[in-house]
Motif scaffolding. Structure first.
Motif, mmCIF file in Angstrom:
data_model
loop_
_atom_site.group_PDB
_atom_site.id
_atom_site.type_symbol
_atom_site.label_atom_id
_atom_site.label_comp_id
_atom_site.label_asym_id
_atom_site.label_seq_id
_atom_site.Cartn_x
_atom_site.Cartn_y
_atom_site.Cartn_z
ATOM 1 N N UNK A 11 102.944 -71.547 16.230
ATOM 2 C CA UNK A 11 101.687 -71.221 15.547
ATOM 3 C C UNK A 11 100.539 -72.115 16.066
ATOM 4 N N UNK A 12 100.825 -73.319 16.545
ATOM 5 C CA UNK A 12 99.811 -74.388 17.013
ATOM 6 C C UNK A 12 99.419 -73.907 18.400
ATOM 7 N N UNK A 13 100.214 -73.474 19.372
ATOM 8 C CA UNK A 13 100.055 -73.078 20.611
ATOM 9 C C UNK A 13 99.139 -71.730 20.608
ATOM 10 N N UNK A 14 99.862 -70.887 19.731
ATOM 11 C CA UNK A 14 99.016 -69.441 19.589
ATOM 12 C C UNK A 14 97.467 -69.815 19.128
ATOM 13 N N UNK A 15 97.324 -70.715 18.375
ATOM 14 C CA UNK A 15 95.975 -70.789 17.665
ATOM 15 C C UNK A 15 95.098 -71.691 18.498
ATOM 16 N N UNK A 16 95.332 -72.211 19.587
ATOM 17 C CA UNK A 16 94.509 -72.871 20.535
ATOM 18 C C UNK A 16 93.314 -72.158 20.834
ATOM 19 N N UNK A 17 92.105 -72.528 20.747
ATOM 20 C CA UNK A 17 90.919 -71.696 20.933
ATOM 21 C C UNK A 17 91.025 -71.387 22.520
ATOM 22 N N UNK A 18 90.625 -70.158 22.672
ATOM 23 C CA UNK A 18 90.608 -69.798 23.918
ATOM 24 C C UNK A 18 89.516 -70.306 24.855
ATOM 25 N N UNK A 19 88.472 -70.790 24.518
ATOM 26 C CA UNK A 19 87.491 -71.306 25.215
ATOM 27 C C UNK A 19 87.981 -72.570 25.998
ATOM 28 N N UNK A 20 88.934 -73.178 25.425
ATOM 29 C CA UNK A 20 89.526 -74.345 26.064
ATOM 30 C C UNK A 20 90.173 -73.967 27.271
ATOM 31 N N UNK A 21 91.042 -73.020 27.335
ATOM 32 C CA UNK A 21 91.574 -72.461 28.691
ATOM 33 C C UNK A 21 90.794 -72.064 29.600
ATOM 34 N N UNK A 22 89.631 -71.216 28.931
ATOM 35 C CA UNK A 22 88.655 -70.793 30.146
ATOM 36 C C UNK A 22 87.929 -71.974 30.645
ATOM 37 N N UNK A 79 89.577 -75.250 37.764
ATOM 38 C CA UNK A 79 90.920 -74.940 38.737
ATOM 39 C C UNK A 79 92.158 -75.449 38.115
ATOM 40 N N UNK A 80 92.378 -75.468 36.844
ATOM 41 C CA UNK A 80 93.572 -75.771 36.395
ATOM 42 C C UNK A 80 94.853 -74.702 36.394
ATOM 43 N N UNK A 81 96.028 -75.638 36.748
ATOM 44 C CA UNK A 81 96.947 -74.620 37.045
ATOM 45 C C UNK A 81 97.749 -74.188 35.657
ATOM 46 N N UNK A 82 98.586 -73.470 35.582
ATOM 47 C CA UNK A 82 99.196 -73.020 34.414
ATOM 48 C C UNK A 82 99.924 -73.911 33.734
ATOM 49 N N UNK A 83 100.684 -74.744 34.666
ATOM 50 C CA UNK A 83 101.276 -75.965 34.094
ATOM 51 C C UNK A 83 100.379 -77.075 33.379
ATOM 52 N N UNK A 84 99.282 -77.170 33.900
ATOM 53 C CA UNK A 84 98.163 -78.135 33.308
ATOM 54 C C UNK A 84 97.649 -77.499 32.015
ATOM 55 N N UNK A 85 97.310 -76.443 32.009
ATOM 56 C CA UNK A 85 96.954 -75.411 30.893
ATOM 57 C C UNK A 85 98.081 -75.867 29.497
ATOM 58 N N UNK A 86 99.299 -75.813 29.978
ATOM 59 C CA UNK A 86 100.561 -75.643 28.984
ATOM 60 C C UNK A 86 100.583 -77.077 28.381
ATOM 61 N N UNK A 87 100.588 -78.120 29.545
ATOM 62 C CA UNK A 87 100.825 -79.641 29.103
ATOM 63 C C UNK A 87 99.647 -80.374 28.716
ATOM 64 N N UNK A 88 98.492 -80.102 29.312
ATOM 65 C CA UNK A 88 97.341 -80.892 29.059
ATOM 66 C C UNK A 88 96.487 -80.188 28.206
ATOM 67 N N UNK A 89 96.632 -78.755 27.806
ATOM 68 C CA UNK A 89 95.742 -78.234 26.947
ATOM 69 C C UNK A 89 96.336 -77.691 25.700
ATOM 70 N N UNK A 90 97.227 -76.910 25.815
ATOM 71 C CA UNK A 90 97.797 -76.196 24.707
ATOM 72 C C UNK A 90 98.549 -77.168 23.951
ATOM 73 N N UNK A 91 99.584 -77.986 24.564
ATOM 74 C CA UNK A 91 100.341 -78.911 23.633
ATOM 75 C C UNK A 91 99.634 -79.997 22.935
ATOM 76 N N UNK A 92 98.768 -80.463 23.258
ATOM 77 C CA UNK A 92 97.678 -81.673 22.763
ATOM 78 C C UNK A 92 97.169 -81.016 21.534
ATOM 79 N N UNK A 93 96.638 -79.681 21.827
ATOM 80 C CA UNK A 93 95.697 -79.123 20.603
ATOM 81 C C UNK A 93 96.870 -78.681 19.512
#
Length: 332
Positions: A218-229, A235-249
């Motif tokens: 629920x937490x990962x799915x609810x992360x604001x999409x603007x953070x990923x954009x 230039x963030x990689x998919x691994x960076x998006x998961x480990x440094x954006x999705x998981x902390x949020x």
């Protein structure tokens, strides 16, 4: 003027003590002194070897606690905590006095079902090797199952929240298996696994993993999409998006799952130890009940309450350290 005076009266005095603290200290000492007097002076309806030790302990607390409370302003955080809990310590002494009177002194409650406080003290003094060994066994079993369940639940929750393909296959299984109580799998687990220890570890992991998986997802799915954009633009990689954006949020949701999982794991731990594992606090409870040793049973219940509360407190401390920006948002 009256409101200002009332407000000023609620402020600490010149020495930094809360208002009414000297009276609280006197009441605290009087309550523990009354417990010591009732325990030592009144005749007992039974034979309890630790009565003198219990009375001496109450007498010592009646002398030491008021002095510490009176000097609480000079004792830092420990003194502030002691001043805060002074009314509860007074109530504890009064409750122990009432307990002593209706059990050991006047026998208003039947033995051995309702032992007096000194009988439980005797358990801690005389049966500590067996009780301490049970505590260690429970902690080992709980730690193994909880860490496995929390780790797998976290990984699976991140995968479901991030990948639609994983969610497609895992979501129906979670909806089918997850709501079932972990204790419902007891007969199958003890049959399939080679030992009761491994079966209990599996059940504790199952009770922990479901809430951690769902809340992490629920937490990962609810992360604001603007953070990923924004991260992709930089230039963030998919691994960076998961480990440094999705998981902390998602960490606030993850910790909610960890709290829920700890409660479920502790419940499964006790049931598994009572039914299959030949060690631990659940086993100790079953053993005490079988021998009608109700003082031992109450002592085990006290230890269980303290252990569960302590583990939740440690988890809250970890949450406050990891999520420092949300410190104090959730209280325990």
């Amino acid at each position: 003027m009256t409101s200002l005076t009332g407000f000023a009266g609620a402020l600490p005095d010149a020495q930094g003590r809360p208002p009414g603290l000297p009276l609280r200290a006197l009441a605290l000492g009087a309550a523990w002194l009354a417990l010591a007097a009732a325990t030592y002076a009144l005749p007992e309806d039974g034979d309890f070897p630790t009565t003198a030790a219990f009375a001496a302990g109450a007498l010592g607390l009646s002398l030491v606690l008021p002095l510490l409370v009176a000097r609480s302003a000079h004792l830092g955080r420990a003194g502030a905590s002691l001043a805060h809990w002074t009314p509860w310590l007074t109530l504890l002494a009064l409750a122990l006095t009432a307990w002593e009177l209706i059990t050991a002194k006047f026998a208003l409650l039947p033995m051995p079902f309702f032992p007096p406080p000194q009988a439980i003290l005797e358990v801690f003094l005389e049966d500590w090797p067996r009780l301490g060994g049970s505590i260690l066994a429970s902690l080992k079993l709980l730690a193994g199952g909880y860490l496995i369940g929390a780790g797998l639940g976290f990984v699976l929750g991140v995968a479901i929240g991030w990948s639609k393909a994983v969610g497609y296959w895992a979501h129906p299984i979670l909806r089918f298996v997850g709501p079932l109580p972990a204790t419902a799998w007891l007969p199958m687990a003890f049959f399939v696994f080679p030992s009761s220890w491994s079966a209990s570890t599996f059940l504790i992991a199952l009770a922990t993993g479901f809430p951690v998986t769902v809340l992490t997802w629920s937490g990962v799915a609810g992360v604001n999409k603007a953070y990923f954009d924004v991260a992709r633009t930089l230039g963030a990689s998919p691994a960076f998006l998961v480990l440094r954006v999705a998981v902390p949020a998602a960490l606030p949701h993850v910790f909610v799952g960890l709290f829920m999982g700890l409660g479920g794991a502790f419940a499964v731990l006790v049931v598994a130890e009572m039914l299959g594992v030949k060690s631990g606090l659940g086993w100790y409870l079953q053993w005490a009940q079988g021998w009608a040793a109700y003082a031992n049973m109450y002592a085990a219940l006290i230890v269980m309450a303290l252990m569960c509360s302590g583990l939740i407190t440690l988890l809250f401390r970890l949450r406050d350290r990891v999520l420092s920006w949300q410190k104090g948002l959730v209280q325990w």
